[in-house]
Write an enzyme that holds these catalytic residues in place. Sequence first.
Site, PDB file in Angstrom:
ATOM      1  CE  LYS A 127      70.197   3.727   9.714  1.00 31.13           C
ATOM      2  NZ  LYS A 127      71.294   2.748   9.899  1.00 31.13           N
ATOM      3  CG  ASP A 167      70.345   1.331   6.636  1.00 30.07           C
ATOM      4  OD1 ASP A 167      71.050   0.862   7.532  1.00 30.07           O
ATOM      5  OD2 ASP A 167      69.180   0.907   6.432  1.00 30.07           O
TER       6      ASP A 167
HETATM    7  P1  NDP Z   1      70.829  -2.961   0.457  1.00 25.67           P
HETATM    8  O1  NDP Z   1      69.827  -1.989   0.010  1.00 25.67           O
HETATM    9  O2  NDP Z   1      72.162  -2.994  -0.202  1.00 25.67           O
HETATM   10  O3  NDP Z   1      70.247  -4.441   0.392  1.00 25.67           O
HETATM   11  C1  NDP Z   1      69.102  -4.787   1.098  1.00 25.67           C
HETATM   12  C2  NDP Z   1      68.720  -6.213   0.758  1.00 25.67           C
HETATM   13  O4  NDP Z   1      67.680  -6.640   1.632  1.00 25.67           O
HETATM   14  C3  NDP Z   1      68.170  -6.339  -0.660  1.00 25.67           C
HETATM   15  O5  NDP Z   1      68.429  -7.631  -1.147  1.00 25.67           O
HETATM   16  C4  NDP Z   1      66.675  -6.110  -0.427  1.00 25.67           C
HETATM   17  O6  NDP Z   1      65.841  -6.672  -1.412  1.00 25.67           O
HETATM   18  C5  NDP Z   1      66.462  -6.810   0.902  1.00 25.67           C
HETATM   19  N1  NDP Z   1      65.359  -6.162   1.624  1.00 25.67           N
HETATM   20  C6  NDP Z   1      65.347  -4.889   2.099  1.00 25.67           C
HETATM   21  N2  NDP Z   1      64.161  -4.613   2.666  1.00 25.67           N
HETATM   22  C7  NDP Z   1      63.417  -5.706   2.524  1.00 25.67           C
HETATM   23  C8  NDP Z   1      62.089  -6.025   2.913  1.00 25.67           C
HETATM   24  N3  NDP Z   1      61.312  -5.135   3.563  1.00 25.67           N
HETATM   25  N4  NDP Z   1      61.645  -7.258   2.620  1.00 25.67           N
HETATM   26  C9  NDP Z   1      62.427  -8.162   1.984  1.00 25.67           C
HETATM   27  N5  NDP Z   1      63.681  -7.912   1.581  1.00 25.67           N
HETATM   28  C10 NDP Z   1      64.179  -6.707   1.869  1.00 25.67           C
HETATM   29  O7  NDP Z   1      70.992  -2.706   2.031  1.00 25.67           O
HETATM   30  P2  NDP Z   1      72.173  -3.162   3.012  1.00 25.67           P
HETATM   31  O8  NDP Z   1      72.729  -4.474   2.586  1.00 25.67           O
HETATM   32  O9  NDP Z   1      73.070  -2.005   3.201  1.00 25.67           O
HETATM   33  O10 NDP Z   1      71.360  -3.331   4.386  1.00 25.67           O
HETATM   34  C11 NDP Z   1      70.799  -4.567   4.795  1.00 25.67           C
HETATM   35  C12 NDP Z   1      70.556  -4.536   6.289  1.00 25.67           C
HETATM   36  O11 NDP Z   1      71.805  -4.328   6.973  1.00 25.67           O
HETATM   37  C13 NDP Z   1      69.634  -3.433   6.783  1.00 25.67           C
HETATM   38  O12 NDP Z   1      68.900  -3.910   7.896  1.00 25.67           O
HETATM   39  C14 NDP Z   1      70.610  -2.352   7.249  1.00 25.67           C
HETATM   40  O13 NDP Z   1      70.018  -1.508   8.217  1.00 25.67           O
HETATM   41  C15 NDP Z   1      71.705  -3.206   7.836  1.00 25.67           C
HETATM   42  N6  NDP Z   1      73.017  -2.585   7.964  1.00 25.67           N
HETATM   43  C16 NDP Z   1      73.643  -2.023   6.887  1.00 25.67           C
HETATM   44  C17 NDP Z   1      74.896  -1.477   7.030  1.00 25.67           C
HETATM   45  C18 NDP Z   1      75.651  -0.927   5.883  1.00 25.67           C
HETATM   46  O14 NDP Z   1      76.806  -0.522   6.080  1.00 25.67           O
HETATM   47  N7  NDP Z   1      75.119  -0.888   4.671  1.00 25.67           N
HETATM   48  C19 NDP Z   1      75.556  -1.420   8.350  1.00 25.67           C
HETATM   49  C20 NDP Z   1      74.854  -2.115   9.392  1.00 25.67           C
HETATM   50  C21 NDP Z   1      73.621  -2.649   9.194  1.00 25.67           C
HETATM   51  P3  NDP Z   1      65.193  -5.697  -2.545  1.00 25.67           P
HETATM   52  O15 NDP Z   1      66.367  -5.212  -3.351  1.00 25.67           O
HETATM   53  O16 NDP Z   1      64.267  -6.582  -3.288  1.00 25.67           O
HETATM   54  O17 NDP Z   1      64.499  -4.593  -1.793  1.00 25.67           O
HETATM   55  O1  2IT Z   2      73.229   0.534  10.486  1.00 30.72           O
HETATM   56  C1  2IT Z   2      74.382   0.975  10.313  1.00 30.72           C
HETATM   57  O2  2IT Z   2      75.248   0.875  11.186  1.00 30.72           O
HETATM   58  C2  2IT Z   2      74.691   1.605   9.017  1.00 30.72           C
HETATM   59  N1  2IT Z   2      73.825   1.657   8.149  1.00 30.72           N
HETATM   60  C3  2IT Z   2      76.044   2.215   8.794  1.00 30.72           C
HETATM   61  C4  2IT Z   2      76.100   3.610   9.335  1.00 30.72           C
HETATM   62  C5  2IT Z   2      77.359   4.385   9.041  1.00 30.72           C
HETATM   63  O3  2IT Z   2      77.377   5.545   9.462  1.00 30.72           O
HETATM   64  O4  2IT Z   2      78.298   3.876   8.426  1.00 30.72           O
END
Ligand code: NDP
Ligand code: 2IT
Length: 446
Positions: A127, A167
């Site tokens: 990561k 992420d």
């Molecule tokens: P994005 O940046 O696309 O979206 C994140 C969302 O969560 C936004 O709405 C953001 O609000 C909100 N958010 C983030 N941090 C905070 C915080 N500290 N407090 C309140 N709201 C928060 O990220 P993703 O959708 O990609 O990721 C969301 C979660 O999913 C994370 O935990 C990530 O690790 C996990 N994840 C993502 C994967 C992926 O493929 N993208 C895969 C597996 C897990 P704002 O815009 O206001 O910051």
């Molecule tokens: O938390 C996760 O699994 C991710 N942000 C996706 C990682 C990836 O390599 O696609």
Amino acid sequence: MASKFVDEIMSAVVARNVGEVEFHQAVREVAESVEPVIKKRPEFAKARILERIVEPERQIMFRVPWVSDAGQVQINRGFRVEFNSAIGPYKGGLRFHPSVYIGIIKFLGFEQIFKNALTTTPIGGGKGGADFDPKGKSDMEVMRFCQSFMSELFRHIGPDTDVPAGDIGVGGREIGFMFGQYKKLTNTFSGVLTGKGPDWGGSLVRTEATGYGLVYFVTRMLQDRGTDWIGKKVVISGSGNVAIYATEKAQQLGAKVIALSDSNGYIVDEGGIKLDTVKRIKEVERGRIKEYADEHKSAKFHDRWQDIWTVPCDVALPSATQNEIDQASAETLVKNGCIAVGEGANMPSTPEAIDIFHDAGVSFGPAKAANAGGVATSALEMSQNAMRLNWPFDEVDSRLKQIMNAIYAQCVEAAEAYGKKGNLVAGANIAGFVKVANAMMAQGVV
Ligand code: NDP
Ligand code: 2IT
């Protein structure tokens, strides 16, 4: 009461990783789950597999200097933790968020080891990220930051070494800028990053994969309770990549998604979220979720994002950030009749919250398993890149579904094998750990 085994592991981890509380939390959960495995397999104890797994193979921290549109020099800190390569090249996302420090990257990298093992694809755990906040920055500022970040990172990664992806704060735009810089520096067009655009090496379904995969996983949880998505009220936190595509798939399967959030607050639309509006506000305009309530009079905006869990629902899909469901929120969800929780975010439920869900008989899908569809589809992108082929949408989607079903089956079976029937947290940790531990045993003390 923690056992002597867990106490010993934790006192060493806390002493060596001072102040990294999220990392401690992630390690403790795994240590508790795998204690019975290590008791049953003394060769793992002798080879000190768990003690080795908690120590990253390599950690890189670097300066990321860049120049703002106003001509001022900015300095951020970049990270890549290459945690474990027992079953494949390091694989995991990059997070750009002001809260990023080494403890966040290590918790995420540690979780990624076991998640990636569960996917059935050959990828190790890693990561990275930076304490850079893309919010409010111009496209050109984001580009200059990404180029500076990659100017250091490129020497540590590669399609057979370490393959980053997105992420929080890292989506298609950022991957594009980083890929362009990597290509320029190395003069190679390779699968060094996943989440690329479909016209330049990306896989179809990668954008949707984490959210879709989450819903496929929770579908299996609901089936085991004799039910499905039809008519279910669903609350999803966040409104980013994971939340948007979880909403899309849940709606396709007949659920009514009624709430979403961002860090400014949450919206409730009892008539059902109009996803086209959310996609335009978030993916095109890069706006705030509050604007949804300005456009749809059926919706109300509330300005404490943490309170989204007070909205009564049948299914909760936390998809924003770590520790967003605490004990009080879990109690409220249970009191309001929630029957299933699927973690889209990484570690969104505190340990106390997870205990409450388990005690109340709520079906609980832990992050390592439930959100693994994103990285699994990244592994499918790596396969397509290696073959220089692109699979059609339906083929990738059907592979994703098969993978989520396989992950679910592994969790259920491992939980049963260790006397924890129905506990998918124990199941995910045990199944992921055993696969990595067996590979480490085979490869000697390295
Ligand atoms: P994005 O940046 O696309 O979206 C994140 C969302 O969560 C936004 O709405 C953001 O609000 C909100 N958010 C983030 N941090 C905070 C915080 N500290 N407090 C309140 N709201 C928060 O990220 P993703 O959708 O990609 O990721 C969301 C979660 O999913 C994370 O935990 C990530 O690790 C996990 N994840 C993502 C994967 C992926 O493929 N993208 C895969 C597996 C897990 P704002 O815009 O206001 O910051
Ligand atoms: O938390 C996760 O699994 C991710 N942000 C996706 C990682 C990836 O390599 O696609």
